[in-house]
Design an enzyme around this catalytic site. Structure first.
Site, short mmCIF file in Angstrom:
data_model
loop_
_atom_site.label_atom_id
_atom_site.label_comp_id
_atom_site.label_asym_id
_atom_site.label_seq_id
_atom_site.Cartn_x
_atom_site.Cartn_y
_atom_site.Cartn_z
N ASP A 1 15.82 -33.47 0.80
CA ASP A 1 16.82 -32.63 0.16
C ASP A 1 17.32 -31.48 1.03
O ASP A 1 17.95 -31.69 2.04
CB ASP A 1 16.28 -32.17 -1.19
CG ASP A 1 16.06 -33.37 -2.10
OD1 ASP A 1 17.03 -34.10 -2.34
OD2 ASP A 1 14.93 -33.61 -2.55
N SER B 1 23.03 -35.36 -7.70
CA SER B 1 22.05 -35.96 -6.81
C SER B 1 22.71 -37.07 -5.99
O SER B 1 23.67 -37.70 -6.43
CB SER B 1 20.91 -36.54 -7.63
OG SER B 1 20.14 -37.45 -6.88
#
EC number: 4.2.1.9
Length: 556
Positions: free
Chosen positions: A121, A471
């Site tokens: 991430d 996401s």
């Protein structure tokens, strides 16, 4: 002269050497180049739980090549664990903290070179930002992708579990089945198995030339990943010797290469946040227009989860990033003269590797792509004057052009309650606002509502719009990064329940079908949505964050 000499050499540096002796360092080690090894290992993030092994291999490589490694840490947030609660507000701000903390450590100790070990991430872009900011000879070696899981003979991943929640709600899966699935979707270490944000950024670090070939796709649990880490440790010594720095590698031409590969792979929409932030550190301007310009002329060659059935392990078996770049280069879409961390040009790397497409169902050719345009599209219109982003490669054909009825929510939680309560129906456009960099604050990632929509079987009937973000695992007509955001006076803050919204992804348009006179009336009555911000970090970020259209970086 080594950069570290300012800390080690000379009579007046006797106290400094005394502290290095306290570390167990010998005089011989002090004579060698000092290599900082930035490790984000922790026991929180599955992608990071094995990074101690990767770091050990890196340090072995540094020593084999005649250097002295010195390891230091930084933080990491798992977006999956932070999803759908206040923890997600911390994810994007952590990117800035990671970059800042590395700058502090690598300035306090004048390393001659750096090896960056991220995996997930915001850690990957945070480290890349620090790499370009410091501009010391550097290389990145990620922990590698997780292998996909298996459930009842089918290949699955984390997104399958998220979507399973919606399936339980409509009765197409039992809670007992979901419990069994959740135990096997994520089989071990590594960044989650699809083309989600972490793997997108790890693949792009390879495409940009900042990591060795294989960095983006060699699976985490394999010995090949450990060997690559040793190679990275040895190669940083060559970079130090030749004084090849990150800004020698990251140029306007390599930026174009990176965005081209982004579009061919169908990467996460988060790359549209992170790449501008990274290149800003190299004093290069990357606007949303560049993404759309390159997307229009770059064919989409891969449909990896969530856009399709394949995973990063499949991409690796198919030839990896070198095969994708080689295919793009054959049609003149890639500049082969750019420098890379191998010390050779991209063209020389490809010539040495001789990559080819080994699984054509995973990597298609330019002649027979999944689509003629890239995976990401930038939309503009009165609802997104500065732009919005959608992963068009993961949108159902029937949702590419759609006019729907606005269902307005002031937070992610409100929207999830309505979706899970089956209050959203076909034809609705779910609008989630006050979730941008300033208004969130922190610009939360919203995998829970998009997965719930898909799990409920509405992925081809319902769109979701937000000034927050999604996401890399999101699929469907999920349009994020709407700028200006509601908290900054954007039109998304003026949308009312029942308004019509027109989405035209091929036409790159996002319009609120309300006349200007009515909008002006609403502007006069608009007030920022009140939010109490208790966290000092989030208060600072809210005051300093730029627009999502500019990478949501903190303003200098």
């Amino acid at each position: 002269m080594n950069r570290s000499d300012k800390m080690i050499k000379g009579l007046e540096k006797a106290p400094h050497r005394s502290l290095l002796f306290a570390l167990g360092m010998t005089r011989e080690e002090m004579k060698r180049p000092l290599i900082g090894v930035v490790n984000s290992a922790n026991e929180i993030v599955p992608g990071h739980m094995h990074l101690d092994i990767i770091a050990r291999a890196v340090k072995d490589g540094v020593r084999m090549a005649g250097g002295t490694p010195m390891e230091f840490p930084t933080i990491g947030v798992c977006d999956g664990l932070a999803m759908n609660h206040e923890g997600m507000k911390m994810s994007l701000p952590s990117r800035e903290l990671i970059a800042d903390s590395i700058e502090i450590s690598a300035t306090a100790v004048p390393f001659d070179g750096l090896v960056f070990i991220p995996n997930c991430d915001k850690i990957v872009p945070g480290m890349l930002m620090a790499m370009l900011r410091l501009n010391i000879p550097s290389i990145m070696i990620s922990g590698g992708p997780m292998l996909p899981g298996k459930f009842e003979g089918k290949t699955i991943d984390l997104i399958t579990v998220f979507e399973g929640v919606g399936k339980v709600k409509i009765g197409s899966m039992t809670e007992a089945e979901l419990e069994r699935m959740e135990e096997c979707a994520c089989p071990g270490c590594g960044s989650c198995a699809g083309m989600f944000t972490a793997n997108s950024m790890n693949c792009l670090s390879e495409a940009l030339g900042l990591s060795l070939p294989g960095n983006g796709t060699i699976p985490a649990p394999t010995s090949a990943r450990i060997r690559l880490a040793k190679d990275a440790g040895m190669q940083v010594m060559s970079l130090v010797e030749k004084n090849i720095r990150p800004r020698d590698i990251v140029t306007e031409k390599s930026v174009a290469n990176g965005v081209t590969v982004d579009m061919a792979l169908g990467c996460s929409t988060n790359t549209v946040l992170h790449l501008p932030a990274i290149f800003r550190e190299a004093e290069l301007d990357l606007t949303l227009d560049i993404f759309d310009e390159i997307s229009r002329k770059t064919p989409n060659l891969c449909r990896l989860s969530p856009a399709g059935p394949h995973h990063i392990a499949d991409l690796h078996e198919a030839g990896g990033i070198p095969a994708v770049m080689n295919e793009l280069a054959a049609s003149g879409r890639i500049d082969l003269e750019v420098m890379t961390v191998t010390g050779r040009t991209l063209g020389q790397n490809l010539e040495a590797l001789q990559p080819r497409i080994l699984r054509p169902e995973v990597i298609r050719t330019v002649a027979e792509p999944y689509s003629k345009e890239g995976g990401i599209a930038i939309l503009k219109g009165n609802l997104a004057l500065d732009g919005a982003v959608v992963k068009q490669s993961a949108v159902a054909p029937e949702m590419m052009q759609r006019t729907g009825t606005a269902r307005v929510f002031e937070s992610e939680e409100e929207a999830v309650t309505a979706i899970m309560g089956k209050k959203i129906k076909a034809g609705d456009v779910v609008v989630i606002r006050n979730e941008g960099p300033v208004g969130g604050p922190g610009m939360r990632e919203m995998l829970t509502p998009t997965s719930a929509i898909s799990g409920l079987g509405l992925g081809g009937e319902v769109a979701l719009l937000t000034d927050g973000r999604f996401s890399g695992g999101t699929r469907g007509a999920a349009i994020g990064h709407i700028s200006p955001e509601a908290a900054e006076g954007g039109i998304i803050g003026l949308v009312q329940e029942g308004d019509l919204i027109k989405i035209d992804i091929p036409g790159r348009s996002l319009e609120l079908l309300v006349d200007e006179a009515e909008l002006e009336k609403r502007r006069r009555n608009w007030k920022p949505y009140p939010k109490e911000i208790r966290s000092s970090i989030l208060r600072r970020y809210s005051r300093m964050a730029s627009s999502a259209a500019k990478g949501a970086v903190t303003k200098i």
